[in-house]
Design a protein around this motif. Structure first.
Motif, PDB file in Angstrom:
ATOM      1  N   GLU A   1       0.839  -1.192   0.000  1.00  0.00           N
ATOM      2  CA  GLU A   1       0.000   0.000   0.000  1.00  0.00           C
ATOM      3  C   GLU A   1       0.884   1.256   0.000  1.00  0.00           C
ATOM      4  O   GLU A   1       2.045   1.211   0.404  1.00  0.00           O
ATOM      5  CB  GLU A   1      -0.913   0.021   1.228  1.00  0.00           C
ATOM      6  N   SER A   2       0.319   2.370  -0.451  1.00  0.00           N
ATOM      7  CA  SER A   2       1.048   3.630  -0.413  1.00  0.00           C
ATOM      8  C   SER A   2       1.330   4.026   1.032  1.00  0.00           C
ATOM      9  O   SER A   2       0.656   3.571   1.959  1.00  0.00           O
ATOM     10  CB  SER A   2       0.232   4.732  -1.106  1.00  0.00           C
ATOM     11  N   MET A   3       2.317   4.882   1.223  1.00  0.00           N
ATOM     12  CA  MET A   3       2.682   5.300   2.573  1.00  0.00           C
ATOM     13  C   MET A   3       1.513   5.990   3.258  1.00  0.00           C
ATOM     14  O   MET A   3       1.257   5.785   4.454  1.00  0.00           O
ATOM     15  CB  MET A   3       3.889   6.237   2.513  1.00  0.00           C
ATOM     16  N   GLU A   4       0.778   6.817   2.507  1.00  0.00           N
ATOM     17  CA  GLU A   4      -0.353   7.546   3.083  1.00  0.00           C
ATOM     18  C   GLU A   4      -1.415   6.582   3.606  1.00  0.00           C
ATOM     19  O   GLU A   4      -1.893   6.709   4.743  1.00  0.00           O
ATOM     20  CB  GLU A   4      -0.957   8.469   2.028  1.00  0.00           C
ATOM     21  N   LEU A   5      -1.781   5.592   2.763  1.00  0.00           N
ATOM     22  CA  LEU A   5      -2.803   4.635   3.191  1.00  0.00           C
ATOM     23  C   LEU A   5      -2.287   3.727   4.302  1.00  0.00           C
ATOM     24  O   LEU A   5      -3.028   3.376   5.226  1.00  0.00           O
ATOM     25  CB  LEU A   5      -3.258   3.795   1.997  1.00  0.00           C
ATOM     26  N   SER A   6      -1.017   3.343   4.229  1.00  0.00           N
ATOM     27  CA  SER A   6      -0.450   2.467   5.267  1.00  0.00           C
ATOM     28  C   SER A   6      -0.507   3.131   6.635  1.00  0.00           C
ATOM     29  O   SER A   6      -0.877   2.496   7.631  1.00  0.00           O
ATOM     30  CB  SER A   6       0.995   2.108   4.920  1.00  0.00           C
ATOM     31  N   GLU A   7      -0.130   4.404   6.681  1.00  0.00           N
ATOM     32  CA  GLU A   7      -0.178   5.125   7.966  1.00  0.00           C
ATOM     33  C   GLU A   7      -1.606   5.257   8.471  1.00  0.00           C
ATOM     34  O   GLU A   7      -1.875   5.167   9.677  1.00  0.00           O
ATOM     35  CB  GLU A   7       0.468   6.496   7.794  1.00  0.00           C
ATOM     36  N   TRP A   8      -2.542   5.447   7.541  1.00  0.00           N
ATOM     37  CA  TRP A   8      -3.955   5.548   7.908  1.00  0.00           C
ATOM     38  C   TRP A   8      -4.458   4.232   8.485  1.00  0.00           C
ATOM     39  O   TRP A   8      -5.079   4.175   9.542  1.00  0.00           O
ATOM     40  CB  TRP A   8      -4.747   5.957   6.668  1.00  0.00           C
ATOM     41  N   TYR A   9      -4.159   3.122   7.781  1.00  0.00           N
ATOM     42  CA  TYR A   9      -4.629   1.814   8.219  1.00  0.00           C
ATOM     43  C   TYR A   9      -4.006   1.396   9.548  1.00  0.00           C
ATOM     44  O   TYR A   9      -4.646   0.757  10.376  1.00  0.00           O
ATOM     45  CB  TYR A   9      -4.343   0.763   7.151  1.00  0.00           C
ATOM     46  N   GLU A  10      -2.755   1.736   9.741  1.00  0.00           N
ATOM     47  CA  GLU A  10      -2.092   1.358  10.983  1.00  0.00           C
ATOM     48  C   GLU A  10      -2.737   2.038  12.185  1.00  0.00           C
ATOM     49  O   GLU A  10      -2.726   1.497  13.292  1.00  0.00           O
ATOM     50  CB  GLU A  10      -0.599   1.695  10.907  1.00  0.00           C
ATOM     51  N   ARG A  11      -3.318   3.202  11.963  1.00  0.00           N
ATOM     52  CA  ARG A  11      -4.022   3.877  13.058  1.00  0.00           C
ATOM     53  C   ARG A  11      -5.404   3.278  13.302  1.00  0.00           C
ATOM     54  O   ARG A  11      -5.858   3.179  14.442  1.00  0.00           O
ATOM     55  CB  ARG A  11      -4.174   5.369  12.728  1.00  0.00           C
ATOM     56  N   ASP A  12      -6.084   2.869  12.218  1.00  0.00           N
ATOM     57  CA  ASP A  12      -7.496   2.500  12.337  1.00  0.00           C
ATOM     58  C   ASP A  12      -7.774   1.005  12.280  1.00  0.00           C
ATOM     59  O   ASP A  12      -8.858   0.570  12.683  1.00  0.00           O
ATOM     60  CB  ASP A  12      -8.305   3.179  11.223  1.00  0.00           C
ATOM     61  N   VAL A  13      -6.851   0.194  11.747  1.00  0.00           N
ATOM     62  CA  VAL A  13      -7.095  -1.244  11.572  1.00  0.00           C
ATOM     63  C   VAL A  13      -6.123  -2.025  12.454  1.00  0.00           C
ATOM     64  O   VAL A  13      -4.903  -1.892  12.319  1.00  0.00           O
ATOM     65  CB  VAL A  13      -6.930  -1.675  10.097  1.00  0.00           C
ATOM     66  N   ALA A  14      -6.680  -2.840  13.347  1.00  0.00           N
ATOM     67  CA  ALA A  14      -5.836  -3.608  14.264  1.00  0.00           C
ATOM     68  C   ALA A  14      -4.928  -4.574  13.501  1.00  0.00           C
ATOM     69  O   ALA A  14      -5.350  -5.208  12.541  1.00  0.00           O
ATOM     70  CB  ALA A  14      -6.724  -4.391  15.238  1.00  0.00           C
ATOM     71  N   PHE A  15      -3.685  -4.649  13.925  1.00  0.00           N
ATOM     72  CA  PHE A  15      -2.710  -5.607  13.407  1.00  0.00           C
ATOM     73  C   PHE A  15      -2.346  -5.381  11.943  1.00  0.00           C
ATOM     74  O   PHE A  15      -1.815  -6.275  11.300  1.00  0.00           O
ATOM     75  CB  PHE A  15      -3.213  -7.049  13.580  1.00  0.00           C
ATOM     76  N   PHE A  16      -2.648  -4.193  11.378  1.00  0.00           N
ATOM     77  CA  PHE A  16      -2.352  -3.971   9.962  1.00  0.00           C
ATOM     78  C   PHE A  16      -0.868  -4.182   9.667  1.00  0.00           C
ATOM     79  O   PHE A  16      -0.501  -4.765   8.647  1.00  0.00           O
ATOM     80  CB  PHE A  16      -2.768  -2.560   9.547  1.00  0.00           C
TER      81      PHE A  16
END
Length: 433
Positions: A354-369
């Protein structure tokens, strides 16, 4: 006397479904190996060299027979291992598996300059097709698992599939019906002592008892994120030995594919430049193996002056060019990632980066991303062939469940299955975005 009769009745009432001798014979590994080898290897050799061919074994004969036997064993082993995964339709895998196996043994014989008989190899190839399709259709009725379901807890979420039949149990007894196993929610407080004793009796009579989560994973091909905390992280760590082997295969395959695909890549780059202004390549920083950022290379499929949301909005995304829609459908936009594979930043098979922007977003909102970075990202993956390229935000939770399943079952056999499914995806354009 009555006590002995009762014991016999209980044994019968708790008998496993697949205990009948003809089912074990038809589906058993020894039968398929021995009889299949005689048919697939022995008959072509006899047809070419007639009776007594085993009395005289010049290199041309021994090389041919060994090649046919190795191909047959590889096919049998591969099909049996891939059949364990959800969505693995064996009927669709037979022909490509057999073709790849025989191409590999022919390639080895050709490049090693060993003598062999083309007629016997080709006849053996045709016999393999006939044998495995016959075994599939004859054994199809016995391959569907019949599972008894204990009606408490989360078992209501289970849905039958073409390979698994679910039957609800009304009381703690199998009532003389043969089952391949019993499914129960072993973590629910609704499981009464009667049902617990019933499950214990099933185990004593060698009837497997499955937790509902285990069956959910095997049926859906996904590991539910909210249940990840119940697993030990050590059991989900991918094999380091297979990671090293996979890296070697990736490197060799990429180096072989680059010169073969270079004309296609040049033609694609030219079409992109003629279709819309801008560079042919799209370079973006993405999150990679063990959380290390890297630059991914793709053919540009969007206009350079169109702003978006940071993720693809679907098939009708106005940012996608005419050529871009075509190369996305047939995955030609992914070809420059062969360079990422050679550099060791990516693999052919793995979770999509995933792009850096989406990865940082998912890491905040999705457990264990971040756990998906435990393996190298891939050009294709389990989520892509099962789910398709859905819009990332809407489908990220489901995609992550597929990624966790891949990590949990990280193996050569799952990678082979994904390769076959990817080739089908390229041919059909499934999940393009």
């Amino acid at each position: 006397m009555s006590e002995g009769i009762t014991g016999m009745t209980n044994r019968f009432r708790y008998e496993r479904r697949h205990s009948r001798w003809y089912e074990a014979l038809l589906l058993g590994w020894p039968f398929q190996l021995i009889v299949g080898a005689l048919v697939v290897v022995g008959l072509p050799a006899w047809e070419r060299w007639e009776w007594g061919f085993w009395e005289y074994f010049p290199p041309v004969r021994s090389n041919t027979i060994i090649a046919c036997l190795l191909a047959f064993v590889g096919i049998l082993w591969t099909l049996r291992r891939m059949h364990r995964f959800p969505g693995a339709r064996v009927s669709a895998l037979i022909a490509p598996t057999i073709s790849v196996a025989y191409l590999l043994v022919v390639a080895v014989l050709f490049f090693s300059r060993e003598e062999y008989t083309r007629q016997v190899l080709f006849t053996s190839y045709l016999m393999s097709l006939g044998w495995f399709y016959m075994a599939f259709f004859l054994g199809r009725r016995y391959r569907r698992m019949k599972l008894g379901v204990v009606p408490v807890g989360r078992v209501g979420e289970l849905q039958p599939t073409p390979d698994i039949e679910l039957r609800g149990l009304e009381e703690p007894d199998l009532a003389g019906v043969r089952y391949d196993g019993v499914v129960a929610d072993l973590h629910t407080d609704e499981l009464s002592p009667e049902w617990e004793r019933f499950l214990a009796r099933c185990t004593l009579h060698h009837i497997p008892v499955y937790h509902v989560r285990q069956i959910q994973e095997s049926m859906s091909g996904r590991v539910r994120i909210e249940h990840l905390t119940e697993n030990e992280y050590g059991s989900l760590l991918p094999s380091l030995r297979y990671q090293s082997f996979k890296r070697f295969i990736d490197l060799v395959a990429a180096l072989l594919l680059v010169p073969l695909l270079l004309p296609v890549m040049l033609a694609t780059a030219l079409a992109i430049r003629l279709d819309s202004p801008g560079p042919a390549l799209f370079i973006q920083q993405r999150m990679g193996f063990r959380g290390v950022p890297f630059k991914v290379y793709k053919f540009r499929s969007m206009y350079v002056d169109h702003e978006g949301c940071g993720f693809t909005e679907g098939e009708e995304d106005p940012r996608i060019t005419r050529v871009g829609r075509f190369i996305r459908k047939y995955r030609l936009d992914e070809l420059p990632q062969l360079l990422n594979v050679i550099k060791g930043e990516m693999s052919f098979i793995g979770p999509r980066p995933e792009s850096m922007e989406l990865s940082e977003w998912y890491e905040r909102d999705v457990a264990f991303f971040s756990y998906r970075h435990v393996v190298r990202p891939g050009i294709s993956g389990w989520a892509q062939v099962e789910q398709g390229y859905a819009a990332e935000v809407d489908g990220m939770t489901t995609k992550l469940q597929y990624d966790f399943y891949y990590i949990k079952h990280f193996s050569l056999w799952l990678d082979i299955l994904i390769v076959f499914k990817t080739l089908k995806t390229i041919a059909t354009g499934f999940g393009a975005r």
